[in-house]
Scaffold this motif. Structure first.
Motif, short mmCIF file in Angstrom:
data_model
loop_
_atom_site.label_atom_id
_atom_site.label_comp_id
_atom_site.label_asym_id
_atom_site.label_seq_id
_atom_site.Cartn_x
_atom_site.Cartn_y
_atom_site.Cartn_z
N ALA A 200 0.82 -1.26 0.20
CA ALA A 200 -0.16 -0.05 -0.03
C ALA A 200 1.02 1.28 0.10
O ALA A 200 0.58 2.23 -0.57
CB ALA A 200 -0.96 0.11 1.24
N ALA A 201 1.90 1.16 0.80
CA ALA A 201 2.98 2.38 0.67
C ALA A 201 3.69 2.68 -0.56
O ALA A 201 3.59 3.90 -1.14
CB ALA A 201 4.01 2.08 1.75
N ILE B 204 0.88 5.64 2.88
CA ILE B 204 -0.42 4.81 3.04
C ILE B 204 -1.67 5.89 3.11
O ILE B 204 -1.58 6.30 4.09
CB ILE B 204 -0.35 3.74 3.97
N SER C 203 -2.61 7.79 6.89
CA SER C 203 -3.72 7.07 6.54
C SER C 203 -4.84 7.77 7.34
O SER C 203 -4.88 8.45 8.11
CB SER C 203 -3.75 5.74 7.45
#
Length: 355
Positions: A148-149, A284, A314
């Motif tokens: 995701a990063a 992320i 996030s």
């Protein structure tokens, strides 16, 4: 007066003793039905049979390396996969298979830049390009977070990291390795594995058993005390099978675990170096749930909870704790009402955010 209804019968005791000793086990291996829908080296993709069409927000289960993919589906009652299917989720599983000497050059990059993104995009296409919720256990959570990063363009809806250590300083069982490593670097850990092409499966299995040394030492007494309890013995047996099936680590992957995670504690700084450049956990941009086990010595709660401090990009970085050991978080006797319930609530919230 003795309550006959609660008295174990001689038949049950005899049958369980026989099955454990000579009869092939307490319970047969029983998995949740699934279908292989895509395959390739270390990237077999399965869809669990059931509500695979009705749900437009699929889930992809991401196992760690050096653990069989069945960690999510040990047996009935110990299957997060079955729980997700029963709750109406279209549920998919990545299976890496075994690792051999030919895989010695595989590293984190192969999973976070290729294997996981490819599977994720396949799953999304099956559901009209819908976002996919990643659920990873242990290093499977690390791989999911780093994916995701590094790939903000992927259709990721959320990430759930179960028993995933972020701050390795909080893992007391590796403190001696970190102390020695200040003077020696990673060589004592990786020199031999480099020559062997990785960490062989028997060493991985022995290492995991060592983390549960008390369980191993007291196992005969545990069996004697629970010989009347078929369900408890079946749970024990499923864990034993799981540990016996653990594959090995590729050499490069194991070296990265040692240098960056164990010795470098890179994740607590929010960074991870790959051959193609650094990744930042602050990049992320999807909701994240981190779940820590109160009895987990591999990923203690303090190590897991650190995720909330580094996932600054996030929109929701949530931490929850649950009773259980490292595997118990996913498949323990209380997982249904703790870990699985946390996941259910989180996934519902993640869907509501885009509704």
């Amino acid at each position: 007066m003795l309550d006959i209804a609660w008295t174990p019968t001689l038949d049950t005791l005899t049958r369980n003793a026989w099955r454990l000793s000579f009869g092939g086990g307490i319970a047969p291996v029983e998995r949740t039905p699934s279908t292989l829908i895509a395959e390739g080296p270390h990237r077999d993709l399965y869809r669990f049979d059931g509500n695979s069409i009705s749900d437009d927000r699929p889930v992809l289960l991401v196992p760690p390396l050096a653990a069989p993919a069945q960690c999510f589906d040990l047996r009935p009652g110990q299957s997060l996969a079955a729980h997700l299917v029963d709750s109406g989720k279209a549920t998919y599983l990545l299976d890496y298979g075994s690792m051999g000497y030919a895989d010695r050059g595989l590293g984190f990059e192969d999973w976070i830049e290729d294997i996981i993104p490819t599977a994720l995009e396949q799953v999304s296409r099956f559901h009209d390009e819908a976002p996919v919720d990643l659920i990873g256990w242990s290093l499977g959570g690390t791989l999911s977070l780093l994916t995701a990063a590094g790939r903000g363009d992927l259709p990721i809806g959320s990430v759930t990291a179960i028993g995933t250590p972020i701050d390795y300083r909080a893992v007391s069982m590796i403190a001696p390795l970190r102390t020695v490593g200040r003077f020696t670097g990673d060589r004592p850990l990786t020199a031999v594995t480099g020559m062997m092409g990785g960490l062989p499966a028997p060493l991985v299995q022995a290492s995991y058993r060592f983390t549960a040394l008390q369980r191993e030492l007291t196992k005969p007494w545990f069996i004697a005390r629970n010989l009347h309890d078929t369900e408890t013995l079946a749970r024990m047996e499923s864990i034993d099978r799981f540990m016996a099936d653990m594959p090995g680590y590729p050499a490069r992957f194991f070296q990265q675990v040692c240098t960056q995670l164990i010795l470098g504690n890179a994740l607590v700084a929010g960074k991870f170096e790959t051959r193609n450049g650094p990744l930042s956990l602050a990049d992320i941009s999807v909701p994240v749930l981190a779940i820590g086990g109160t009895e987990d010595v591999i990923a203690p709660v303090a190590s897991v909870r650190a995720a909330t401090e580094v996932l600054t990009g996030s929109p929701s970085a949530r931490y929850e704790s649950a009773p259980g050991s490292h595997l118990g978080l996913v498949a323990g006797p209380t997982a249904r009402t703790t870990t699985w319930a946390h996941i259910d609530a989180f996934l519902d919230d993640a869907v509501a955010r885009i509704a």
